[in-house]
Design an enzyme around this catalytic site. Structure first.
Site, short mmCIF file in Angstrom:
data_model
loop_
_atom_site.label_atom_id
_atom_site.label_comp_id
_atom_site.label_asym_id
_atom_site.label_seq_id
_atom_site.Cartn_x
_atom_site.Cartn_y
_atom_site.Cartn_z
N CYS A 119 31.78 44.13 40.79
CA CYS A 119 31.97 45.58 40.86
C CYS A 119 30.62 46.29 41.03
O CYS A 119 30.05 46.23 42.11
CB CYS A 119 32.76 46.07 39.64
N GLU A 169 37.18 38.29 35.80
CA GLU A 169 37.22 37.97 34.37
C GLU A 169 38.46 38.50 33.65
O GLU A 169 38.67 38.18 32.48
CB GLU A 169 35.95 38.48 33.68
N HIS A 178 37.41 42.28 39.59
CA HIS A 178 37.04 41.69 38.29
C HIS A 178 37.72 40.33 38.09
O HIS A 178 38.87 40.29 37.66
CB HIS A 178 37.42 42.66 37.16
#
Length: 189
Positions: free
Chosen positions: A79, A168, A166
């Site tokens: 990001c 994660e 993202h």
């Protein structure tokens, strides 16, 4: 795969600790480091790779540009980290058309080492409040979506990668696969 040391650079984003936890949960040695840490101190940690976390604004990205320019290690920008990499190498960052966090379908344009096993399409969690609107010259496009042409990119010579989304978070399909692919790049570098 052996245990690697991955430093997560804290750009004050809400997901920094999630990145750290995702890396740790994949059996890597990991540490969160402030984005004001001098380059020498980062190198003293002897990392195998660096992840630039997301964050609120480019103005709060600390020394990330310096890390990207001077540290010869695999780097993954997530990001804001992706945007910092683009800006550092002469690309352009601007407001996205679609704004806040949403589920986005990504089209893999080039399934290189980072995106191996993710294509041809995958669903990810991303914010497009800001995005890379012009890719730097020394980079190639890896992924796009119907709202953003540069969802992922990589440097043509160096192991520097950026993704707008993202990996994660649980909402992202195959996020762990992307991280494992990055660790493999780190292991082989």
């Amino acid at each position: 795969m052996r245990e690697l040391k991955i430093l997560v650079i804290n750009n004050y984003g809400q997901f920094c600790h999630l990145i750290h936890r995702a890396v740790r949960d994949l059996d890597m040695d990991t540490k969160i480091v402030a984005n004001t840490t001098p380059v020498e101190d980062i190198l003293d940690e002897e990392p195998d790779g660096i992840i630039l976390s997301g964050g609120p604004t480019l103005e709060r990205a600390g020394m990330c540009s310096e890390y990207v320019e001077s540290i010869d290690l695999p780097i993954l920008g997530i990001c804001l980290g992706h945007q910092v990499i683009a800006k550092t190498f002469g690309g352009e960052v601007g407001p996205g058309v679609s704004g806040g966090y949403a589920d986005i379908e990504i089209e893999i344009v080039d399934e290189d080492e980072l995106l191996k096993g993710l294509g041809p399409k995958t669903s990810v969690w991303a914010s497009h409040a800001d995005e890379v609107v012009r890719m730097p010259e020394d980079f190639k496009q890896l992924a796009r979506s119907n709202i953003c042409e540069c969802e992922a990119m990589r440097h043509v010579d160096r192991p520097i990668f950026g993704v707008q989304w993202h990996p994660e978070v649980a909402h992202t399909e195959k996020g762990e696969q992307l991280l494992m692919n990055f660790f493999k790049v780190c292991e082989e570098y």
